[in-house]
Design a protein around this motif. Structure first.
Motif, PDB file in Angstrom:
ATOM      1  N   GLN A 105       0.720  -1.070  -0.049  1.00 59.54           N
ATOM      2  CA  GLN A 105      -0.129   0.205  -0.128  1.00 59.54           C
ATOM      3  C   GLN A 105       1.296   1.349  -0.249  1.00 59.54           C
ATOM      4  O   GLN A 105      -0.019   2.110  -0.314  1.00 59.54           O
ATOM      5  N   ALA A 106       1.703   0.918   0.842  1.00 55.66           N
ATOM      6  CA  ALA A 106       2.725   2.498   1.256  1.00 55.66           C
ATOM      7  C   ALA A 106       3.587   2.662  -0.213  1.00 55.66           C
ATOM      8  O   ALA A 106       3.348   3.229  -1.278  1.00 55.66           O
ATOM      9  N   GLN A 109       1.196   4.194  -2.449  1.00 58.19           N
ATOM     10  CA  GLN A 109       0.845   5.766  -2.923  1.00 58.19           C
ATOM     11  C   GLN A 109       1.766   6.170  -3.401  1.00 58.19           C
ATOM     12  O   GLN A 109       1.543   6.868  -3.913  1.00 58.19           O
ATOM     13  N   LYS A 110       2.938   6.228  -3.262  1.00 57.18           N
ATOM     14  CA  LYS A 110       4.149   6.766  -3.230  1.00 57.18           C
ATOM     15  C   LYS A 110       4.274   6.868  -5.178  1.00 57.18           C
ATOM     16  O   LYS A 110       4.003   7.789  -5.477  1.00 57.18           O
ATOM     17  N   MET A 142      -6.611   6.043  -4.521  1.00 60.43           N
ATOM     18  CA  MET A 142      -5.705   6.938  -3.045  1.00 60.43           C
ATOM     19  C   MET A 142      -6.908   7.065  -2.559  1.00 60.43           C
ATOM     20  O   MET A 142      -7.140   6.678  -0.948  1.00 60.43           O
ATOM     21  N   LEU A 145      -7.825   3.315  -0.787  1.00 63.03           N
ATOM     22  CA  LEU A 145      -6.578   3.700   0.472  1.00 63.03           C
ATOM     23  C   LEU A 145      -7.118   3.297   1.708  1.00 63.03           C
ATOM     24  O   LEU A 145      -6.806   2.658   2.219  1.00 63.03           O
ATOM     25  N   ALA A 149      -3.726   8.980   2.436  1.00 62.91           N
ATOM     26  CA  ALA A 149      -3.357   8.460   1.250  1.00 62.91           C
ATOM     27  C   ALA A 149      -4.189   9.428   0.657  1.00 62.91           C
ATOM     28  O   ALA A 149      -3.411  10.501  -0.307  1.00 62.91           O
ATOM     29  N   ARG A 150      -5.145   9.883   0.611  1.00 61.85           N
ATOM     30  CA  ARG A 150      -6.318  10.337   0.069  1.00 61.85           C
ATOM     31  C   ARG A 150      -5.731  11.939   0.600  1.00 61.85           C
ATOM     32  O   ARG A 150      -6.353  13.208  -0.459  1.00 61.85           O
ATOM     33  N   GLN A 152      -3.390  13.327   1.564  1.00 59.83           N
ATOM     34  CA  GLN A 152      -1.872  13.194   0.940  1.00 59.83           C
ATOM     35  C   GLN A 152      -2.250  13.884  -0.308  1.00 59.83           C
ATOM     36  O   GLN A 152      -1.356  15.173  -0.716  1.00 59.83           O
TER      37      GLN A 152
END
Length: 348
Positions: A105-106, A109-110, A142, A145, A149-150, A152
């Motif tokens: 997931q990380a 996200q990146k 996002m 997630l 995340a959203r 960010q």
């Protein structure tokens, strides 16, 4: 009689034996039921663990190929499965699987943040040939997630959009004064058009990204307006309030289902300058009218000559003071400073 008593004793003994047998059977049945439930739970957990393991593996594969259309529904299913393992976090196999999921997931996200960053110019314009459909699908990922995340991605976009605005209008040059506040609002309107044409399809509708940008714009603009309003003359203050109220109404119509955006409130603490100037102008007009005496109007002898001039003055003041200024004028004139004088009429 003795024989009858013996039979009764025998029957009682057999009843107690039967009762012990029934109690034992009941205990065994309960144990079997508990064992059955445990087996059922174990089977369910094992099946869900297998499903989650397979889902994490598929998620990793889809993420590597940037197949965001498949990832969004998969994340929703994974989130539901993960809820069932919160009480099993101390189990090594479950802990390892959840840790692996967090890594995927990380990384995802990146990957999406990097995708958006490479798809925009520093002026918040889409790069030529960018895959708009992929960006829209990535934004939904996002959203699926988690909240961080959203947020960010939302914060990144707002910061990118407002970067140019901050550079232009938050400096110490001429654009930081009240005379150019309408140009701030013109900048926001230009951005909103770009958003409607190019950016709206990149984000889920319920994010209301244009409203988020407008809200941050208003927060920063109020600060700049308040700094510029300190020591400003009355005319720029009035012009700024009018422009701010017009912009508030425009945004209220555009974002009818969102919280209102406040702009004019930044100027209200400084409206005393405008009110003092208006009071001085009215006092001077009254002084001139009193100096002219009771001379009648040439066109209407029943009305004093001063009445027309004063009426036009009051009318202009009321027109200029509508919206926020009108409320402040009404509060001040109706309070400590008394009522606004009426035009002088003959015979009054």
């Amino acid at each position: 009689m003795q024989q009858l008593c013996g039979h009764i004793v025998t029957i009682k003994d057999k009843s107690r034996d039967a009762e012990r047998v029934v109690v034992g059977m009941t205990r065994d049945i309960k144990s079997l039921d508990a064992a059955k439930r445990n087996v059922t739970v174990a089977i369910t957990v094992t099946r869900r663990l297998g499903m989650l393991t397979a889902a994490v593996k598929q998620l990793r594969a889809h993420a590597a190929q940037k197949e965001y259309t498949q990832i969004s529904p998969m994340l929703q299913a994974i989130n539901q499965l993960e809820l069932h393992f919160r009480s099993y976090r101390n189990v090594p196999k479950v802990a390892a699987l959840l840790s692996s999921l967090r890594v995927v997931q990380a990384d995802l996200q990146k990957q999406i943040l990097d995708l958006f960053d490479s798809s925009f110019t520093s002026q918040a314009q889409l790069q030529p040939g960018v895959n708009v459909e992929m960006l829209g699908q990535a934004a939904f990922v996002m959203d699926a997630l988690d909240d961080s995340a959203r947020q960010q991605l939302q914060n990144w976009y707002c910061s990118l959009v407002l970067r140019e605005y901050r550079t232009i209008f938050n400096g110490k040059d001429e654009l930081s004064n009240l005379d150019n506040v309408p140009r701030r609002f013109a900048w926001l309107k230009r951005y909103l058009k770009v958003y409607d044409d190019d950016h709206a399809r990149l984000f889920p509708a319920h994010w209301a990204m244009d409203h988020r940008v407008a809200t941050q714009f208003a927060d920063e603009t109020r600060t700049g307006m308040a700094l510029a309003a300190a020591g400003a003359a009355s005319k720029p203050l009035l012009k700024t309030v009018k422009a701010a109220v017009d912009m508030e109404q425009y945004l209220a119509q555009r974002h009818a289902e969102q919280p209102p955006v406040s702009l004019a409130a930044a100027i209200e603490p400084f409206l005393g300058v405008y009110l003092d100037a208006e009071e001085k102008r009215v006092a001077e007009a009254l002084g001139k009218a009193m100096a002219r005496g009771l001379a009648p109007d040439e066109g209407n002898p029943a009305v004093l000559a001063s009445a027309t001039d004063l009426f036009l003055l009051y009318k202009g003041t009321a027109r200029d003071g509508r919206e926020i200024v009108a409320r402040e004028v009404g509060r001040r004139c109706g309070g400590a400073h008394g009522q606004v004088p009426r035009p002088v009429r003959r015979g009054a």
